[in-house]
Design a protein around this motif. Sequence first.
Motif, mmCIF file in Angstrom:
data_model
loop_
_atom_site.group_PDB
_atom_site.id
_atom_site.type_symbol
_atom_site.label_atom_id
_atom_site.label_comp_id
_atom_site.label_asym_id
_atom_site.label_seq_id
_atom_site.Cartn_x
_atom_site.Cartn_y
_atom_site.Cartn_z
ATOM 1 N N TYR A 1 0.835 -1.205 0.000
ATOM 2 C CA TYR A 1 0.000 0.000 0.000
ATOM 3 C C TYR A 1 0.872 1.258 0.000
ATOM 4 O O TYR A 1 0.609 2.215 -0.750
ATOM 5 C CB TYR A 1 -0.926 -0.005 1.217
ATOM 6 N N LYS A 2 1.932 1.257 0.788
ATOM 7 C CA LYS A 2 2.801 2.439 0.853
ATOM 8 C C LYS A 2 3.497 2.679 -0.485
ATOM 9 O O LYS A 2 3.687 3.827 -0.902
ATOM 10 C CB LYS A 2 3.823 2.260 1.963
ATOM 11 N N LEU A 3 3.846 1.610 -1.171
ATOM 12 C CA LEU A 3 4.469 1.770 -2.485
ATOM 13 C C LEU A 3 3.468 2.293 -3.515
ATOM 14 O O LEU A 3 3.798 3.146 -4.345
ATOM 15 C CB LEU A 3 5.050 0.438 -2.953
ATOM 16 N N VAL A 4 2.249 1.761 -3.486
ATOM 17 C CA VAL A 4 1.220 2.256 -4.402
ATOM 18 C C VAL A 4 0.914 3.722 -4.098
ATOM 19 O O VAL A 4 0.753 4.545 -5.012
ATOM 20 C CB VAL A 4 -0.058 1.394 -4.296
ATOM 21 N N ASP A 5 0.856 4.069 -2.824
ATOM 22 C CA ASP A 5 0.616 5.454 -2.415
ATOM 23 C C ASP A 5 1.720 6.370 -2.953
ATOM 24 O O ASP A 5 1.449 7.461 -3.462
ATOM 25 C CB ASP A 5 0.539 5.527 -0.895
ATOM 26 N N ALA A 6 2.952 5.887 -2.867
ATOM 27 C CA ALA A 6 4.078 6.679 -3.384
ATOM 28 C C ALA A 6 3.980 6.825 -4.900
ATOM 29 O O ALA A 6 4.287 7.895 -5.461
ATOM 30 C CB ALA A 6 5.399 6.012 -2.998
ATOM 31 N N ALA A 7 3.539 5.761 -5.585
ATOM 32 C CA ALA A 7 3.393 5.820 -7.039
ATOM 33 C C ALA A 7 2.321 6.826 -7.437
ATOM 34 O O ALA A 7 2.479 7.567 -8.417
ATOM 35 C CB ALA A 7 3.059 4.440 -7.585
ATOM 36 N N VAL A 8 1.240 6.863 -6.680
ATOM 37 C CA VAL A 8 0.175 7.836 -6.952
ATOM 38 C C VAL A 8 0.713 9.255 -6.845
ATOM 39 O O VAL A 8 0.410 10.131 -7.670
ATOM 40 C CB VAL A 8 -1.002 7.622 -5.980
ATOM 41 N N LYS A 9 1.514 9.483 -5.850
ATOM 42 C CA LYS A 9 2.032 10.840 -5.598
ATOM 43 C C LYS A 9 3.069 11.278 -6.620
ATOM 44 O O LYS A 9 3.432 12.461 -6.663
ATOM 45 C CB LYS A 9 2.605 10.911 -4.186
ATOM 46 N N LYS A 10 3.539 10.343 -7.470
ATOM 47 C CA LYS A 10 4.485 10.721 -8.523
ATOM 48 C C LYS A 10 3.805 11.528 -9.618
ATOM 49 O O LYS A 10 4.469 12.217 -10.399
ATOM 50 C CB LYS A 10 5.108 9.458 -9.132
ATOM 51 N N ASN A 11 2.469 11.397 -9.724
ATOM 52 C CA ASN A 11 1.701 12.130 -10.741
ATOM 53 C C ASN A 11 2.266 11.911 -12.152
ATOM 54 O O ASN A 11 2.432 12.849 -12.929
ATOM 55 C CB ASN A 11 1.655 13.627 -10.419
ATOM 56 N N GLN A 12 2.540 10.651 -12.465
ATOM 57 C CA GLN A 12 3.054 10.338 -13.797
ATOM 58 C C GLN A 12 1.971 10.512 -14.859
ATOM 59 O O GLN A 12 0.778 10.396 -14.579
ATOM 60 C CB GLN A 12 3.535 8.884 -13.847
ATOM 61 N N LYS A 13 2.378 10.771 -16.066
ATOM 62 C CA LYS A 13 1.466 10.815 -17.202
ATOM 63 C C LYS A 13 1.314 9.386 -17.702
ATOM 64 O O LYS A 13 2.259 8.790 -18.231
ATOM 65 C CB LYS A 13 2.014 11.707 -18.308
ATOM 66 N N LEU A 14 0.135 8.801 -17.518
ATOM 67 C CA LEU A 14 -0.099 7.403 -17.845
ATOM 68 C C LEU A 14 -1.191 7.260 -18.900
ATOM 69 O O LEU A 14 -2.004 8.169 -19.103
ATOM 70 C CB LEU A 14 -0.517 6.624 -16.590
ATOM 71 N N HIS A 15 -1.211 6.107 -19.541
ATOM 72 C CA HIS A 15 -2.338 5.751 -20.410
ATOM 73 C C HIS A 15 -3.594 5.782 -19.547
ATOM 74 O O HIS A 15 -3.564 5.392 -18.375
ATOM 75 C CB HIS A 15 -2.109 4.346 -20.969
ATOM 76 N N PRO A 16 -4.736 6.274 -20.072
ATOM 77 C CA PRO A 16 -5.952 6.401 -19.252
ATOM 78 C C PRO A 16 -6.335 5.123 -18.510
ATOM 79 O O PRO A 16 -6.754 5.174 -17.350
ATOM 80 C CB PRO A 16 -7.017 6.806 -20.266
ATOM 81 N N GLU A 17 -6.200 3.953 -19.156
ATOM 82 C CA GLU A 17 -6.572 2.704 -18.477
ATOM 83 C C GLU A 17 -5.589 2.393 -17.354
ATOM 84 O O GLU A 17 -5.983 1.903 -16.288
ATOM 85 C CB GLU A 17 -6.641 1.540 -19.462
ATOM 86 N N SER A 18 -4.311 2.693 -17.567
ATOM 87 C CA SER A 18 -3.322 2.490 -16.503
ATOM 88 C C SER A 18 -3.565 3.456 -15.352
ATOM 89 O O SER A 18 -3.416 3.094 -14.177
ATOM 90 C CB SER A 18 -1.905 2.679 -17.054
ATOM 91 N N GLN A 19 -3.970 4.680 -15.671
ATOM 92 C CA GLN A 19 -4.265 5.645 -14.615
ATOM 93 C C GLN A 19 -5.460 5.185 -13.786
ATOM 94 O O GLN A 19 -5.456 5.287 -12.555
ATOM 95 C CB GLN A 19 -4.561 7.020 -15.225
ATOM 96 N N LYS A 20 -6.467 4.654 -14.470
ATOM 97 C CA LYS A 20 -7.632 4.158 -13.734
ATOM 98 C C LYS A 20 -7.236 2.991 -12.843
ATOM 99 O O LYS A 20 -7.705 2.886 -11.699
ATOM 100 C CB LYS A 20 -8.735 3.717 -14.708
ATOM 101 N N LEU A 21 -6.366 2.139 -13.339
ATOM 102 C CA LEU A 21 -5.922 1.002 -12.546
ATOM 103 C C LEU A 21 -5.156 1.457 -11.310
ATOM 104 O O LEU A 21 -5.375 0.948 -10.205
ATOM 105 C CB LEU A 21 -5.043 0.090 -13.399
ATOM 106 N N LEU A 22 -4.282 2.416 -11.490
ATOM 107 C CA LEU A 22 -3.520 2.936 -10.352
ATOM 108 C C LEU A 22 -4.448 3.554 -9.312
ATOM 109 O O LEU A 22 -4.324 3.286 -8.106
ATOM 110 C CB LEU A 22 -2.507 3.973 -10.845
ATOM 111 N N ASP A 23 -5.370 4.385 -9.752
ATOM 112 C CA ASP A 23 -6.292 5.050 -8.821
ATOM 113 C C ASP A 23 -7.165 4.028 -8.089
ATOM 114 O O ASP A 23 -7.384 4.140 -6.879
ATOM 115 C CB ASP A 23 -7.178 6.042 -9.576
#
Length: 783
Positions: free
Chosen positions: A177-199
């Motif tokens: 969870y902490k790693l996913v939280d850190a990934a979210v905070k990177k605010n990367q430009k992702l493919h829309p489906e990948s962004q939905k998956l991350l969120d």
Amino acid sequence: MLRISPFWLALPLFLGLVLILAPALRFPALRLPLRAARPLSPSPSSARLSPAPPSRTTSRKTLTTATMAPAAFRVPPQAPPLFTGTPDSVVADTKRLIDLSRAVQDQVAHDVSHDAASFDSVVLPLAHDENTMALESHILGFYQSVSTDSKLRDASTEAERLMNDFGIEAAMREDLYKLVDAAVKKNQKLHPESQKLLDKEHKDYVRNGLGLPAGPQRDRFKDIKKRLSEIGLEFQKNLNEENGGLWFTRDELAGVPEDVLSGLKKGEGEHEGKLRLTFKYPDLFPTLKYASDPATRKAVLIANENKCNQNIPLFKETLLLRDEAARLLGYPNHAAFRIEDKMAKTPKTVDDFLGDLRQRLTAGGADEVKTLKAMKQKDIESQNKQFDGHYFLWDHRFYDRMMLEKDYSLDHQLIAEYFPLQTTIRGMLEIFEQIFGLVFVEIEGEERAKISTSGKAEDIVWHEEVQVFSVWNDEGEGSGFVGYLYLDLFPREGKYGHAANFNLQPGFIQKDGSRRYPATALVCNFSKPTDKKPSLLKHDEVVTLFHELGHGIHDLVSKTIYSRFHGTNTVRDFVEAPSQMLENWCWTPSQLKSLSKHYSTLSPAYYKAWKENAGNKPDPKAEIPDELITNLIRTKHVNAALFNLRQLHFGIFDMAVHEPKDHDAIKDMKISETYNRLRKEIASLDGPEVLGQGYDWGHGEATFGHLMGGYDAGYYGYLSSQVYSTDMFYSVFKDDPMNKKEGRRYRYTVLEKGGSQDEMTTLKEFLGRDPKPDAFYKELGLM
């Protein structure tokens, strides 16, 4: 309907190995996408038993594939899955998958630092693991619903329990969870489906307890999830294994069609001279519709409402645990927790929708009951009996059917003669071919062995009655492979008791960039064919079959990057809309005509059997006559207010038990009494309570598998999704249901997207505007 294993619902990515199922029925308890139906029947011997025109002889091969198959059999680029599990291998394979998945999680947690956390380093490896795991896990859990081996069913249930427990463990890993939280905070430009998956991944961790402080609260939440998993499996197992019934004399079953009676078990010893009626659909529904003795109908209905009473305490415990878990997470109740991620967003939106619809329908329902009650009174008094002044639950199917026959000249049995299961399925697949650009090729005999990785034809199906099709794009859509479609259509002991669409293997993009193709199965319970008749579908079964095939097509043509969003993996209050929209084809004269074929034209044996009963009647037309179609379509909304009020009963009960004002309210709630009281208040149909038995006479909630399989605080979706489905049909297809251009646009704009983008966005893209309820209310005569 789609039913999901309860505990995979809100778990993170690597837990997306959920079974997607779908139960159905129309009045007694749940109602699946819309009704229940579908089996494929082998044709009788082709030996000519009596004179018949040449056109009356058609082989089974011709019936199922002639207009669909290409000139030469093509070997699909992906082999079908094997169904060779044993009680030992199913559990062993499950443990192996869990160990492999845990190793992937451990590696991500060990190798990725907080600073290096990104979508590619954290979420993508977990997504690939989920994709790969689903190729086996869905099938491991599938055996419990279809196997004739009780030990294999038990092993499959154990496999799902192990998977659920592992899912809970994985969902509460704070290191990930902490790693996913850190990934979210990177605010990367992702493919829309990948962004939905991350969120979604991030939010799912929070919804699974990682927003709670470590310690007693989080531990309690985890214990609740595990117990809920155990309950859900036990509840569904009880339903699958249910094999109760009642013994009746033939006199007590007077009026029930001989086709039904001839298939019932004959009694011996103390039951000599009697027939055993089960609670399976092919026995239950015809009895409630045709048995002239109200005492028989009453006995059947009450027994059916009490067929799984061992589930009563399980249902109550589930409600208590769900409510406790939601409150631990800071939600006011379970409904608020569940609806947050749906299109409705809040319980108030759902309550307002259901309340408004109830208000609009109540007067119409009262008028319908008044009319039906008058019909009952006339019928009873014509038998020189005294009318009791009531219109009971066990009266409704009987007098609803009588009204259709007397006032609308609608003969369901006659109409069913034009919808043999085999030819109806063929016609439906042809419709999907035309509007979506598909080709269905049935795989039989030696062709099965050719594509089986084991070299054995029998290994690519789980039962000898199962049919399997390879599905392709037609030339206009590129001729490429699409996936596998399975049809398992007849009831058998231990089999899942409703109608359902199961995803066997999802589609997704593999690590090397190639596409993995899906496999999907329709599991149904149609009446079996006899020597004299094939399996014949009532019109409501035709609608259900079309609806369920719609779910299967959704599963097949979806093209998403991740299995998490494949096909019918959408929010629950949208998932029924695509299939509900397709039901309209079953009320279109030209399509009804194309789907129909009188069973007597299928073989000399069937013709001879028909002629024996028909006497001097002229031979029937090959296709359903226009007069029957006209009479059928006139009945589309007959007693529709009552039907929708019954649907409202299910939806409002669902909200009532998942939206208590406080935890004590659900503790004190008498669930069965609430279920029966709401039915009486909403649908205005009398039950035994009016005879002084109180509201605890039946326990329908103990058979309400929807609320244990993914539709908890979501049953309203059957009604709300009709708003979307009706809007789509009236706006795009009503004037020309076979419009190929619009059919393909629907395929690629709606079905192909699966759950990969916000469902409202999908709707707006297809409609070109925001959805509106106008068509829905007009269709029901409420505007």
